[in-house]
Design a protein around this motif. Structure first.
Motif, PDB file in Angstrom:
ATOM      1  N   PRO A  15      63.951 -35.935   9.611  1.00 13.76           N
ATOM      2  CA  PRO A  15      64.493 -36.302  10.919  1.00 13.76           C
ATOM      3  C   PRO A  15      63.650 -37.372  11.609  1.00 13.76           C
ATOM      4  O   PRO A  15      64.172 -38.257  12.267  1.00 13.76           O
ATOM      5  N   ASP A  16      62.330 -37.279  11.471  1.00 10.92           N
ATOM      6  CA  ASP A  16      61.451 -38.315  12.018  1.00 10.92           C
ATOM      7  C   ASP A  16      60.100 -38.246  11.316  1.00 10.92           C
ATOM      8  O   ASP A  16      59.859 -37.347  10.496  1.00 10.92           O
ATOM      9  N   PHE A  17      59.223 -39.173  11.649  1.00 11.61           N
ATOM     10  CA  PHE A  17      57.953 -39.295  10.936  1.00 11.61           C
ATOM     11  C   PHE A  17      57.072 -38.052  11.119  1.00 11.61           C
ATOM     12  O   PHE A  17      56.482 -37.538  10.167  1.00 11.61           O
ATOM     13  N   HIS A  18      57.030 -37.540  12.365  1.00  6.63           N
ATOM     14  CA  HIS A  18      56.174 -36.373  12.604  1.00  6.63           C
ATOM     15  C   HIS A  18      56.680 -35.147  11.837  1.00  6.63           C
ATOM     16  O   HIS A  18      55.899 -34.353  11.320  1.00  6.63           O
ATOM     17  N   ALA A  19      58.001 -35.019  11.760  1.00  3.92           N
ATOM     18  CA  ALA A  19      58.576 -33.897  10.990  1.00  3.92           C
ATOM     19  C   ALA A  19      58.152 -34.024   9.523  1.00  3.92           C
ATOM     20  O   ALA A  19      57.826 -33.028   8.859  1.00  3.92           O
ATOM     21  N   ALA A  20      58.134 -35.263   9.027  1.00  4.26           N
ATOM     22  CA  ALA A  20      57.724 -35.495   7.635  1.00  4.26           C
ATOM     23  C   ALA A  20      56.289 -35.041   7.430  1.00  4.26           C
ATOM     24  O   ALA A  20      55.976 -34.304   6.488  1.00  4.26           O
ATOM     25  N   VAL A  21      55.404 -35.457   8.326  1.00  6.39           N
ATOM     26  CA  VAL A  21      53.980 -35.127   8.167  1.00  6.39           C
ATOM     27  C   VAL A  21      53.786 -33.612   8.257  1.00  6.39           C
ATOM     28  O   VAL A  21      53.081 -33.023   7.424  1.00  6.39           O
ATOM     29  N   ARG A  22      54.433 -32.993   9.249  1.00  9.16           N
ATOM     30  CA  ARG A  22      54.291 -31.531   9.412  1.00  9.16           C
ATOM     31  C   ARG A  22      54.762 -30.803   8.161  1.00  9.16           C
ATOM     32  O   ARG A  22      54.092 -29.905   7.664  1.00  9.16           O
ATOM     33  N   SER A  23      55.912 -31.215   7.658  1.00  9.94           N
ATOM     34  CA  SER A  23      56.469 -30.450   6.531  1.00  9.94           C
ATOM     35  C   SER A  23      55.652 -30.683   5.251  1.00  9.94           C
ATOM     36  O   SER A  23      55.415 -29.736   4.494  1.00  9.94           O
ATOM     37  N   ILE A  24      55.167 -31.887   5.030  1.00  9.88           N
ATOM     38  CA  ILE A  24      54.330 -32.126   3.835  1.00  9.88           C
ATOM     39  C   ILE A  24      52.999 -31.383   3.972  1.00  9.88           C
ATOM     40  O   ILE A  24      52.519 -30.760   3.020  1.00  9.88           O
ATOM     41  N   ALA A  25      52.422 -31.425   5.166  1.00 12.23           N
ATOM     42  CA  ALA A  25      51.114 -30.771   5.373  1.00 12.23           C
ATOM     43  C   ALA A  25      51.193 -29.266   5.140  1.00 12.23           C
ATOM     44  O   ALA A  25      50.215 -28.639   4.709  1.00 12.23           O
ATOM     45  N   ALA A  26      52.376 -28.695   5.394  1.00 12.05           N
ATOM     46  CA  ALA A  26      52.530 -27.249   5.196  1.00 12.05           C
ATOM     47  C   ALA A  26      52.625 -26.891   3.712  1.00 12.05           C
ATOM     48  O   ALA A  26      52.411 -25.743   3.322  1.00 12.05           O
ATOM     49  N   MET A  27      52.938 -27.891   2.877  1.00  9.75           N
ATOM     50  CA  MET A  27      53.118 -27.616   1.438  1.00  9.75           C
ATOM     51  C   MET A  27      51.816 -27.667   0.658  1.00  9.75           C
ATOM     52  O   MET A  27      51.753 -27.232  -0.490  1.00  9.75           O
ATOM     53  N   VAL A  28      50.783 -28.270   1.253  1.00  8.68           N
ATOM     54  CA  VAL A  28      49.562 -28.584   0.499  1.00  8.68           C
ATOM     55  C   VAL A  28      48.343 -28.068   1.266  1.00  8.68           C
ATOM     56  O   VAL A  28      48.289 -28.186   2.485  1.00  8.68           O
ATOM     57  N   ASP A  29      47.376 -27.499   0.535  1.00  7.24           N
ATOM     58  CA  ASP A  29      46.141 -27.074   1.201  1.00  7.24           C
ATOM     59  C   ASP A  29      45.224 -28.261   1.477  1.00  7.24           C
ATOM     60  O   ASP A  29      44.518 -28.310   2.460  1.00  7.24           O
ATOM     61  N   GLY A  30      45.228 -29.222   0.558  1.00  6.27           N
ATOM     62  CA  GLY A  30      44.303 -30.360   0.637  1.00  6.27           C
ATOM     63  C   GLY A  30      44.764 -31.415   1.620  1.00  6.27           C
ATOM     64  O   GLY A  30      45.742 -31.229   2.350  1.00  6.27           O
ATOM     65  N   PRO A  31      44.069 -32.566   1.619  1.00  9.56           N
ATOM     66  CA  PRO A  31      44.359 -33.623   2.580  1.00  9.56           C
ATOM     67  C   PRO A  31      45.763 -34.218   2.418  1.00  9.56           C
ATOM     68  O   PRO A  31      46.231 -34.429   1.295  1.00  9.56           O
ATOM     69  N   VAL A  32      46.414 -34.477   3.551  1.00  8.39           N
ATOM     70  CA  VAL A  32      47.701 -35.174   3.576  1.00  8.39           C
ATOM     71  C   VAL A  32      47.512 -36.427   4.435  1.00  8.39           C
ATOM     72  O   VAL A  32      47.209 -36.332   5.619  1.00  8.39           O
ATOM     73  N   ASN A  33      47.639 -37.574   3.784  1.00  5.03           N
ATOM     74  CA  ASN A  33      47.337 -38.850   4.441  1.00  5.03           C
ATOM     75  C   ASN A  33      48.579 -39.450   5.071  1.00  5.03           C
ATOM     76  O   ASN A  33      49.579 -39.674   4.380  1.00  5.03           O
ATOM     77  N   ALA A  34      48.499 -39.722   6.376  1.00  2.00           N
ATOM     78  CA  ALA A  34      49.633 -40.308   7.099  1.00  2.00           C
ATOM     79  C   ALA A  34      49.134 -41.548   7.837  1.00  2.00           C
ATOM     80  O   ALA A  34      48.062 -41.528   8.443  1.00  2.00           O
ATOM     81  N   GLU A  35      49.953 -42.602   7.795  1.00  4.76           N
ATOM     82  CA  GLU A  35      49.478 -43.915   8.267  1.00  4.76           C
ATOM     83  C   GLU A  35      49.915 -44.217   9.696  1.00  4.76           C
ATOM     84  O   GLU A  35      51.043 -43.905  10.095  1.00  4.76           O
ATOM     85  N   VAL A  36      49.028 -44.858  10.456  1.00  2.00           N
ATOM     86  CA  VAL A  36      49.400 -45.316  11.806  1.00  2.00           C
ATOM     87  C   VAL A  36      50.189 -46.620  11.671  1.00  2.00           C
ATOM     88  O   VAL A  36      50.042 -47.344  10.699  1.00  2.00           O
ATOM     89  N   ILE A  37      50.989 -46.892  12.702  1.00  2.00           N
ATOM     90  CA  ILE A  37      51.808 -48.108  12.704  1.00  2.00           C
ATOM     91  C   ILE A  37      51.205 -49.147  13.647  1.00  2.00           C
ATOM     92  O   ILE A  37      51.342 -50.348  13.437  1.00  2.00           O
ATOM     93  N   ALA A  38      50.523 -48.666  14.694  1.00  5.73           N
ATOM     94  CA  ALA A  38      49.951 -49.581  15.695  1.00  5.73           C
ATOM     95  C   ALA A  38      48.915 -50.501  15.045  1.00  5.73           C
ATOM     96  O   ALA A  38      48.343 -50.168  13.995  1.00  5.73           O
ATOM     97  N   LEU A  39      48.668 -51.630  15.678  1.00 11.09           N
ATOM     98  CA  LEU A  39      47.700 -52.590  15.129  1.00 11.09           C
ATOM     99  C   LEU A  39      46.523 -52.811  16.075  1.00 11.09           C
ATOM    100  O   LEU A  39      45.518 -53.397  15.704  1.00 11.09           O
ATOM    101  N   GLU A  40      46.669 -52.343  17.300  1.00 14.96           N
ATOM    102  CA  GLU A  40      45.606 -52.556  18.292  1.00 14.96           C
ATOM    103  C   GLU A  40      44.779 -51.265  18.379  1.00 14.96           C
ATOM    104  O   GLU A  40      45.323 -50.160  18.267  1.00 14.96           O
ATOM    105  N   CYS A  41      43.462 -51.421  18.545  1.00 18.13           N
ATOM    106  CA  CYS A  41      42.532 -50.287  18.414  1.00 18.13           C
ATOM    107  C   CYS A  41      42.926 -49.050  19.234  1.00 18.13           C
ATOM    108  O   CYS A  41      43.083 -47.967  18.679  1.00 18.13           O
ATOM    109  N   GLU A  42      43.106 -49.242  20.554  1.00 28.59           N
ATOM    110  CA  GLU A  42      43.384 -48.067  21.400  1.00 28.59           C
ATOM    111  C   GLU A  42      44.684 -47.386  20.989  1.00 28.59           C
ATOM    112  O   GLU A  42      44.774 -46.152  20.956  1.00 28.59           O
TER     113      GLU A  42
END
Ligand code: G3P
Length: 217
Positions: free
Chosen positions: A38-65
């Motif tokens: 449904p959206d990016f956060h749903a993707a990260v949440r659902s993948i993270a629940a499937m795996v004990d180890g690290p799940v890498n998700a990328e930021v889209i912003a380009l400016e530091c803050e």
């Protein structure tokens, strides 16, 4: 040496986890866009629940803050989220800040040993060297992995080296020999890593012989 799977497909992650050889997941916007979340956060949440180890998700912003803000939100989605940050001056500044906040980072789009060193000095937990894309551009991608591991070893830098943009099984073997801590591998390559025609032939022969033995009884 560890293997991560480079995908956002729940089906591929589930199957790879079943084989018992994968201890983490890397995604990028391209991989997430291929799936029906449904959206990016749903993707990260659902993948993270499937795996004990690290799940890498990328930021889209380009400016530091903005990157730091996005990273805080991603890291809040699950305890095993690692935030992928592109190797830019703002990206490194964001990594420095996130390291202070104990948010795990993976500096991505690394194409030279100099960039790997910058990622490590900024405090990244992981640096992802894009081997295949370097090969595509006519350079020897694995040489950057070799130089990176040599520099990190010699200077006691703790950033883990990820061999990324992996295209075939030999890349994984070479990454292991080059001292990469992790190779992140697409599902198709993971499957190729297990297969050998002589294994299939061996099983066929054993079964044929066994049928003969049991037929003789
Ligand atoms: O892990 C990085 C990877 O997703 C990039 O792979 O095949 O798009 O170069 P590729």
């Amino acid at each position: 040496m560890r293997l991560f799977i480079d995908t956002a497909s729940p089906k591929e992650i589930e199957e790879a986890m079943r084989w018992g050889v994968v201890s983490g997941v890397t995604t990028n916007p391209t991989l997430v866009a291929r799936e029906r979340f449904p959206d990016f956060h749903a993707a990260v949440r659902s993948i993270a629940a499937m795996v004990d180890g690290p799940v890498n998700a990328e930021v889209i912003a380009l400016e530091c803050e903005a990157m730091v803000e996005e990273a805080r939100v991603l890291a809040g989605l699950a305890p095993n989220v690692v935030v992928k940050i592109p190797l830019t001056p703002d990206g490194l500044a964001a990594v420095r800040q996130l390291t202070r906040e104990e948010i795990a980072t993976n500096v991505t789009l690394v194409f030279s040993a100099a960039q790997s060193l910058m990622a490590a000095l900024a405090g990244a937990d992981y640096a992802s060297v894009f081997v295949g894309r370097l090969d595509d551009a006519g350079h020897e991608g694995m040489e950057v992995v070799r130089q990176t591991t040599a520099i990190f070893d010699r200077h006691g830098l703790e950033t883990a080296v990820i061999a990324a943009s992996i295209r075939h099984p030999l890349h994984v073997v070479e990454a292991a020999l080059a001292g990469a801590d992790i190779a992140t591998v697409p599902f198709a390559v993971l499957r190729q890593l297990l297969r050998h025609p002589l294994t299939d032939l061996g099983i066929e022969r054993f079964l044929a012989d066994w049928r003969q033995v049991s037929g003789n009884r």
